[in-house]
Design a protein around this motif. Sequence first.
Motif, mmCIF file in Angstrom:
data_model
loop_
_atom_site.group_PDB
_atom_site.id
_atom_site.type_symbol
_atom_site.label_atom_id
_atom_site.label_comp_id
_atom_site.label_asym_id
_atom_site.label_seq_id
_atom_site.Cartn_x
_atom_site.Cartn_y
_atom_site.Cartn_z
ATOM 1 N N LEU A 2 0.854 -1.191 0.000
ATOM 2 C CA LEU A 2 0.000 0.000 0.000
ATOM 3 C C LEU A 2 0.884 1.233 0.000
ATOM 4 O O LEU A 2 1.839 1.323 0.774
ATOM 5 N N ARG A 3 0.567 2.186 -0.878
ATOM 6 C CA ARG A 3 1.264 3.477 -0.834
ATOM 7 C C ARG A 3 0.734 4.264 0.368
ATOM 8 O O ARG A 3 -0.477 4.400 0.532
ATOM 9 N N VAL A 4 1.644 4.786 1.162
ATOM 10 C CA VAL A 4 1.245 5.480 2.386
ATOM 11 C C VAL A 4 1.887 6.863 2.436
ATOM 12 O O VAL A 4 3.084 7.010 2.210
ATOM 13 N N LEU A 5 1.074 7.859 2.739
ATOM 14 C CA LEU A 5 1.549 9.218 2.986
ATOM 15 C C LEU A 5 1.313 9.531 4.456
ATOM 16 O O LEU A 5 0.173 9.474 4.932
ATOM 17 N N LEU A 6 2.382 9.842 5.165
ATOM 18 C CA LEU A 6 2.291 10.241 6.571
ATOM 19 C C LEU A 6 2.346 11.757 6.646
ATOM 20 O O LEU A 6 3.217 12.388 6.040
ATOM 21 N N VAL A 7 1.423 12.354 7.391
ATOM 22 C CA VAL A 7 1.357 13.810 7.558
ATOM 23 C C VAL A 7 1.348 14.105 9.050
ATOM 24 O O VAL A 7 0.473 13.609 9.781
ATOM 25 N N HIS A 8 2.312 14.899 9.512
ATOM 26 C CA HIS A 8 2.425 15.094 10.960
ATOM 27 C C HIS A 8 3.004 16.469 11.284
ATOM 28 O O HIS A 8 3.964 16.922 10.650
ATOM 29 N N GLY A 9 2.403 17.114 12.288
ATOM 30 C CA GLY A 9 2.888 18.402 12.761
ATOM 31 C C GLY A 9 4.114 18.246 13.644
ATOM 32 O O GLY A 9 4.156 17.377 14.513
ATOM 33 N N VAL A 55 -0.058 13.454 19.618
ATOM 34 C CA VAL A 55 0.714 12.323 19.093
ATOM 35 C C VAL A 55 2.056 12.889 18.644
ATOM 36 O O VAL A 55 2.123 13.600 17.638
ATOM 37 N N PRO A 56 3.135 12.617 19.365
ATOM 38 C CA PRO A 56 4.430 13.228 19.039
ATOM 39 C C PRO A 56 4.942 12.809 17.667
ATOM 40 O O PRO A 56 4.627 11.724 17.165
ATOM 41 N N LEU A 57 5.749 13.671 17.070
ATOM 42 C CA LEU A 57 6.275 13.454 15.732
ATOM 43 C C LEU A 57 7.057 12.141 15.623
ATOM 44 O O LEU A 57 7.060 11.499 14.567
#
Length: 218
Positions: free
Chosen positions: A161-168, A174-176
């Motif tokens: 599965l192609r996965v894109l992770l997006v995180h502040g 939820v820590p980086l």
Amino acid sequence: MSFVTGKLSMAHSVYYAVAAPETEAPAPLLLVLHGFGQVAAEFIKIFEPLVQRGILVAAPQAPHQFYRSLADRTVGFSWLTRYERDQSIQDFAGYMEKFYDLVRRERRVDTQRVFVLGFSQGVSMAYRMWAHSRVPLAGGIACGGDLPPDIGERLSALSPLRVLLVHGRHDQIVPLRKAHEAQTQLENAGMPVELFEFEGQHLIPPEAMPRFAKLIGA
């Protein structure tokens, strides 16, 4: 006097929201799973820029309601708790299959471009949808969440599965590092994965929308 405990399975209504582009052609589909305490009809508004790009966005509402505030009795929704977690996950997989079928009946869907996005608690559910449902996913987007242990343990057995992770970078819920850990696990399992970090906290930023559209191919 005797006390007996048991469980009676009963069907109940679940709600959803759909935002459709103005096109007659089959559209790519993005299923968006909201976070803890959110409401589908409000959550879907974030994705209006994607609808304008020709993407069909569908937001199922989590089945478990609760009062977010007793003072003003505002209601939020949750996907699951620790209680009967395994059964809830199986129920969720069936729910998403039925929801996908419903969207296909009501709208013209490009079945080669079906994606799931999760935010916060919805991230773990997006991964579980990939692992447990028969919905033909082409990719997944994880925003502000982590990879749950029950999925991490079986990554090698799952279809790619192609996965894109997006995180502040300043996410206080939820820590980086959780995104970095997920990236490592997914890469080690041979999954094509990309991480997009942004200067912000626990949210889906507007600047992520072009990334979503690129993944979907719109």
